[in-house]
Enzyme design. Sequence first.
Site, short mmCIF file in Angstrom:
data_model
loop_
_atom_site.label_atom_id
_atom_site.label_comp_id
_atom_site.label_asym_id
_atom_site.label_seq_id
_atom_site.Cartn_x
_atom_site.Cartn_y
_atom_site.Cartn_z
N GLY A 220 2.62 -11.66 16.80
CA GLY A 220 2.94 -11.35 15.41
C GLY A 220 1.89 -10.51 14.71
N ASP B 237 -1.09 3.43 8.23
CA ASP B 237 -1.45 2.32 7.34
C ASP B 237 -2.90 2.45 6.86
OD1 ASP B 237 -0.88 -0.68 6.46
OD2 ASP B 237 -2.82 -0.66 7.48
N LYS C 165 0.82 -1.23 0.00
CA LYS C 165 0.00 0.00 0.00
C LYS C 165 0.84 1.26 0.00
CE LYS C 165 0.05 -2.03 3.74
NZ LYS C 165 -0.40 -3.17 4.48
N LYS D 12 -4.62 3.48 3.07
CA LYS D 12 -5.65 2.69 2.39
C LYS D 12 -6.85 3.55 2.00
CE LYS D 12 -4.11 -1.58 4.58
NZ LYS D 12 -4.24 -2.42 5.79
#
Lengths: 406, 406
Positions: free
Chosen positions: B182, B196, B100, B200
């Site tokens: 994780g 992030d 992205k 988007k």
Amino acid sequence: MAKVAVLGYGTVGSGVVEVLERNADSVKLKAGEEVVVKSVLDLRDFPGDPIQEKIVHDIDLIVNDPEIDVVVEVMGGVDVPYKFVKACLEAGKSVCTSNKALVEAKGPELIALAKSKNVNFMFEASVGGGIPIIRPLNTSLTADKVNKITGIMNGTTNYILTKMSMEGASYEDVLKEAQELGYAERNPEADVEGHDACRKISILTSLYSGKTVKFKNVTCEGITKISNEDFAYAKKIGCVIKLLASSYVKDGKVYAITAPFMIDKNHPLYNVNGVLNGIYVNGNMVGDLMFFGSGAGKLPTAAAVCADVVDCVKNLSNHQEVFWSEEELDLGDTNDEVRAFFVRVKGKDTKKAMDAFSGEINIVELNDLTDEFAFFTEKMTEKEFNESVSKLDMITRIRVDDTVLN
Amino acid sequence: MAKVAVLGYGTVGSGVVEVLERNADSVKLKAGEEVVVKSVLDLRDFPGDPIQEKIVHDIDLIVNDPEIDVVVEVMGGVDVPYKFVKACLEAGKSVCTSNKALVEAKGPELIALAKSKNVNFMFEASVGGGIPIIRPLNTSLTADKVNKITGIMNGTTNYILTKMSMEGASYEDVLKEAQELGYAERNPEADVEGHDACRKISILTSLYSGKTVKFKNVTCEGITKISNEDFAYAKKIGCVIKLLASSYVKDGKVYAITAPFMIDKNHPLYNVNGVLNGIYVNGNMVGDLMFFGSGAGKLPTAAAVCADVVDCVKNLSNHQEVFWSEEELDLGDTNDEVRAFFVRVKGKDTKKAMDAFSGEINIVELNDLTDEFAFFTEKMTEKEFNESVSKLDMITRIRVDDTVLN
């Protein structure tokens, strides 16, 4: 400029004309050229309406019109639309339809015909109304194998069940109200008996299996026997009752069913209420996906039809592959399916019920209902269930679906 | 047979290899030919792993390999992937990416380059992981004008907020746990500061507006200041707090924001929990749509990348139009946006708060918090809100989103 004919100036047909006019600029951008409705086939005339100048009464005027590139079929029924769609495809025109009965009955034949003529037969709006589901299945889930599709695919019955669930209204009263509001037809059979939803899951299952699933071979139960007592029990245990159209692959075999199911609050379709549709898809790589939206209605359905029109205009003389062969899929037997069941039994002999199911049931009782009780079984095959329950004086049973998002 | 190169053998890269191998038969069917990974670019070697024989360390071996039709970029970062992707497109190869940051920074340039070479630059996996959203926007919503997109587009922050909401855990503890599992990176900044998700929504807004939205111009707030006290208030009034990435069109102007929002149980994203992503789209014809699924994860993301690979193989030398020009979109000012606000204030001087907002607030108090109170405002512009609230000793404020499904 691409020219379009619309067969049927009813709710969806007038919606298609409206969408192509109101969004003409963006449709032109996406299609790569202007898209204009040239002809509208209808038995009726619409004097005083601007559409009148486009009205034709003879399909041959469309079939034989070399200017028309794309035909939209939104008439309903099967026999007449089939004849018309076939003639249009044979004349080298692409066809888009919202007609699930036609798609279910003749889909693979019309896809093959479109392919042989290097044109397209598209039917996004035949399932889920405005929700993009056919195109995502055909073009987005291409690296996946579908394991399961479960959906609320009929807005009429979902409206009825939602009203019954939330307001405690009776089936008959809500159906009457839905008819008055135009959410249900005067003859509601196709909706309330589950046939409409069953046709849709047949179409989706055909698409992901690549073979033909005939809806008449899919176990289908409607909502006409669902009562307020069923909802009272459901409420007590935190469930709702939804008409699910569902199919899944197990050990290489596809099982399909359309029926009312009890689902709890962890089920991805628990909150799909009113006339909304929701479709859950599980792919072997992508995992869980959900698609929600307006499953019906003039403009949402028309928008989906028009997206097909745009795709057809972008791909005149360029057949887009759809993998759906005429070979019939050999469906698994519902008797072999494994799930839990909710059961209502006359009387109060819970011990007899315990015995019939080897003690593995959870009993639910309602204070108001003094001459019955209910229970949930553990998971078992339908065959085992039917054998065990035959020993009891059953009032009704509703299957339980336990799909959860992982 | 189509040959593919994969740039980066990390989580998604190894997932792409796995998906193409495990679903080789269905990928072949959908792509129209076999699809095989020929080369994998990575700095590392993988001795003992069957992938080792495909590992190359020099991008030129891929750029100059005439057998390679499609290149998958899943390296992360911007500068190096940009150089590599550009070289591959210039060499006449199609490129698919989940990156992205690259798409946000260089999308329209790479689309234009792909078009000039009659190949494709596809990026379905860059937003929503496995959820089909880019392709539906580009190919299904073609007869619609998008009015609004609001989504939970970052799994890490949604996992953290869900844990805080449901278990009352602290931000720091949940972040640490997410890092151990994780779900969060060791440097979690891109996720928790909202960058992030903001990238988007910038990509999606660019796609529906046709112009470029730079994420640095989008108002962006992360979740690092969200506390258990905020969730305690939220719980009391039946709300949850979600990091929403959102944009909408109002009076011809596009407004975009990424920030934590209070939403109530009628909001379509209320039940999107854990690492799930959910994206709400409103079109002017189709109305409300929702897409849910795994927003991240090896196989879901890889499945979306591989769907792009299939599309590229189907369309070698056939550019699929993507409407995203390099011209920058002139975004509306966040100060002009109208919404309600949730505010926490030090002390107990509710009268002062009433006065500051002309009496039009709803006060919420928690027994445990003896030296503060909170309130909801009516809808007002951010500018008006900031002016009014400046008179108070504010602890924090969270915006309120009132999207509902109609």
